[in-house]
Write a protein that holds these residues in place. Structure first.
Motif, PDB file in Angstrom:
ATOM      1  N   LEU A 309       0.830  -1.207   0.000  1.00  0.00           N
ATOM      2  CA  LEU A 309       0.000   0.000   0.000  1.00  0.00           C
ATOM      3  C   LEU A 309       0.861   1.253   0.000  1.00  0.00           C
ATOM      4  N   PHE A 310       1.877   1.259   0.844  1.00  0.00           N
ATOM      5  CA  PHE A 310       2.843   2.355   0.930  1.00  0.00           C
ATOM      6  C   PHE A 310       3.423   2.651  -0.449  1.00  0.00           C
ATOM      7  N   LEU A 311       3.850   1.586  -1.157  1.00  0.00           N
ATOM      8  CA  LEU A 311       4.487   1.731  -2.462  1.00  0.00           C
ATOM      9  C   LEU A 311       3.498   2.182  -3.518  1.00  0.00           C
ATOM     10  N   ALA A 312       2.279   1.665  -3.473  1.00  0.00           N
ATOM     11  CA  ALA A 312       1.270   2.046  -4.460  1.00  0.00           C
ATOM     12  C   ALA A 312       0.935   3.533  -4.368  1.00  0.00           C
ATOM     13  N   LEU A 313       0.798   4.041  -3.147  1.00  0.00           N
ATOM     14  CA  LEU A 313       0.512   5.466  -2.978  1.00  0.00           C
ATOM     15  C   LEU A 313       1.695   6.330  -3.414  1.00  0.00           C
ATOM     16  N   ALA A 314       2.913   5.858  -3.118  1.00  0.00           N
ATOM     17  CA  ALA A 314       4.096   6.628  -3.492  1.00  0.00           C
ATOM     18  C   ALA A 314       4.224   6.727  -5.009  1.00  0.00           C
ATOM     19  N   LEU A 315       3.927   5.643  -5.721  1.00  0.00           N
ATOM     20  CA  LEU A 315       4.033   5.655  -7.177  1.00  0.00           C
ATOM     21  C   LEU A 315       2.843   6.354  -7.826  1.00  0.00           C
ATOM     22  N   GLY A 316       1.659   6.176  -7.239  1.00  0.00           N
ATOM     23  CA  GLY A 316       0.470   6.767  -7.839  1.00  0.00           C
ATOM     24  C   GLY A 316       0.285   8.233  -7.536  1.00  0.00           C
ATOM     25  N   LEU A 317       0.652   8.656  -6.319  1.00  0.00           N
ATOM     26  CA  LEU A 317       0.468  10.055  -5.892  1.00  0.00           C
ATOM     27  C   LEU A 317       1.754  10.563  -5.260  1.00  0.00           C
ATOM     28  N   PRO A 318       2.819  10.746  -6.042  1.00  0.00           N
ATOM     29  CA  PRO A 318       4.130  11.066  -5.443  1.00  0.00           C
ATOM     30  C   PRO A 318       4.161  12.392  -4.696  1.00  0.00           C
ATOM     31  N   GLU A 319       3.525  13.439  -5.242  1.00  0.00           N
ATOM     32  CA  GLU A 319       3.579  14.747  -4.562  1.00  0.00           C
ATOM     33  C   GLU A 319       2.780  14.712  -3.268  1.00  0.00           C
ATOM     34  N   TRP A 320       1.572  14.157  -3.320  1.00  0.00           N
ATOM     35  CA  TRP A 320       0.770  14.037  -2.102  1.00  0.00           C
ATOM     36  C   TRP A 320       1.479  13.160  -1.078  1.00  0.00           C
ATOM     37  N   PHE A 321       2.170  12.147  -1.571  1.00  0.00           N
ATOM     38  CA  PHE A 321       2.879  11.215  -0.691  1.00  0.00           C
ATOM     39  C   PHE A 321       3.966  11.932   0.096  1.00  0.00           C
TER      40      PHE A 321
END
Length: 476
Positions: A309-321
């Motif tokens: 989940l951590f990785l999916a959010l980082a790749l999908g929403l990098p700025e928000w992440f």
């Protein structure tokens, strides 16, 4: 606190762009005069406004506001600045100059109030004088924004409140893991305390731009600190997961993560460096978690799911992440781990007490709590005991091995006299010794089967004395 608003939100919602009417900034030759700046030879700027290492004059056309709300000019970037609207001076942020000696560094963010009488109907000429000789590191986009904004701003404290809540949670987790480490001296609790502390520091550093009106030369240090803290968190995450689920390879995996995460320093832009440091750390941490899930180790599957989940959010929403979710996810990772650690320590204590009770009735066997359940292992079959943080690895005859939820210090007092501590992380069964030999400037102990074991210099004399006893035959 009108000088410290949430400018990112405002720029997205309320910005009257300084590049209206065609959209381009123009770079000019200019001089200041009592009647206002005198500009000539103006040419469109094709890329970004870059005052680093020089003095520049820029101008653009802005439209008069359609309502009567007050307006301010917001300038954010690595530069000193001075601004005029329609020839009327709005103010200065530091003092721009043609050389480092002439420039007085300004703040990273500056606000210039615009008096209503300065506005003209229709088009208005906005002029800025910029210079940046004290910025330190060079930025690809030194000017974050130049915008005319309505004032007062609507309150937007939610993002800052969430960041502070996450920081407080992480700080509490760091304290909790520190207490656990002081009580049990487990390596994982120390790593988790460090992870929580680093994430707390990064949350504080991320908030500095909103909380403090700092001088622009400090911006390079702030951005560097954000990347360094993200890289440290990533490496600690890899270290923790590999220690829990793949202890035999944790040194190799940690070393590889240091090299790979450290290489992000070569990437352009601090946001890109920070994002990729976190992404690489999470991806590498997922590998030992996957190995632990395959071996059905307790806690491996939830850890792998969370890292995914951590990785999916980082790749999908990098700025928000990087801006917000990193702190929330870090808090969401360490808090459950803190609860798990507390529960596990209590369970381990109860398990050890039960094991001691059973072992007292069967002195020739060791009660082992492993991933397969509880197993009674004949002590005579134990070749060696190797420490793996808050677990130990039992190396058994026939090439078998078991992970036991116990600590090396505790087992050293439970095992009979034929077992001896030969290294800070190794206990050997002396009845299985074949030979003791020198390997360069080190010593290795060879058993009847399996790989040789390291012998520390401080424990070598006691081992020699034990091997020379009549009950132990060894070929030295």
């Amino acid at each position: 606190m009108w000088r410290i608003p949430f400018f990112t939100f405002l720029l997205a919602i309320f910005m009257s762009p300084a590049h209206a009417q065609g959209g381009a900034w123009q770079a000019c030759h200019g001089v200041a005069s009592p009647a206002g700046p005198v500009l000539g030879d103006c040419r469109p700027i094709a890329d970004v406004v870059d005052p680093q290492g020089r003095e520049i004059w820029i101008r653009s056309i802005v439209q008069a506001p359609a309502d009567t709300r007050p307006r301010v000019l917001y300038v954010a970037g690595v530069a000193s600045s001075e601004a005029w609207l329609n020839g009327k001076r709005l103010g200065a942020n530091g003092r721009p100059g043609s050389a480092a000696q002439e420039e007085i560094p300004g703040r990273y963010q500056a606000i210039f109030p615009i008096r209503e009488v300065i506005w003209r109907d229709g088009e208005n000429v906005l002029v800025l004088r910029l210079s940046s000789f004290h910025g330190g590191l060079r930025f690809a986009r030194p000017m974050s924004a130049v915008a005319v904004l309505p004032y007062p701003y609507p309150p937007r404290i939610a993002p800052l409140a969430i960041t502070f809540l996450a920081a407080g949670t992480l700080l509490a987790a760091a304290f909790g893991f520190g207490v656990i480490h002081a009580m049990r001296r487990t390596g994982t609790s120390l790593i988790l305390a460090a992870m929580a502390s680093v994430a707390t520091l990064q949350a504080i550093v991320e908030s500095l731009r909103t909380l403090f009106d700092y001088s622009y030369p400090l911006h390079a240090w702030r951005m560097s600190a954000i990347w360094v803290l993200a890289a440290i968190f990533a490496v600690l995450l890899v270290r923790y997961v590999s220690t829990r689920f793949l202890p035999g390879r944790r040194g190799v995996i940690t070393g590889f993560s240091l090299g790979l995460v450290g290489a992000t320093a070569l990437l352009p832009g601090f946001d890109v460096k920070t994002i990729w440091a976190l992404i690489l750390g999470v991806a590498l941490a997922a590998l030992p978690a996957a190995a632990g899930a395959w071996r059905r180790l307790p806690g491996a599957r939830p850890t792998l799911a969370y890292l995914t989940l951590f990785l999916a959010l980082a790749l999908g929403l990098p700025e928000w992440f990087t801006d917000l979710s990193y702190f929330l996810l870090a808090a969401g990772l360490v808090l459950p781990l803190l609860m798990v650690e507390v529960v596990r320590l209590g369970r381990d204590d109860r398990g050890r007490e039960a094991a001691l009770t059973r072992a007292a009735s069967q002195p020739d066997r060791l009660t082992v709590a492993s991933a397969r359940g509880v197993e009674l292992v004949p002590i005579a079959e134990i070749l060696a005991v190797v420490g793996a943080d808050d677990y130990v690895e039992l190396r058994l005859a026939g090439g078998r091995s078991l992970l036991h939820a116990a600590r090396l210090d505790g087992l050293a007092s439970q095992l009979p006299a034929g077992f001896q501590r030969i290294h800070r992380s190794v206990i050997a069964n002396l009845s299985r010794v074949q030979r003791l030999e020198r390997d360069g400037d080190r010593w290795r102990l060879h058993l009847s089967e399996g790989v040789s074991l390291p012998v520390s210099r401080s424990r070598l004399p006691a081992l020699r004395e034990a091997l020379e006893a009549p009950s132990v035959a060894v070929a030295a």
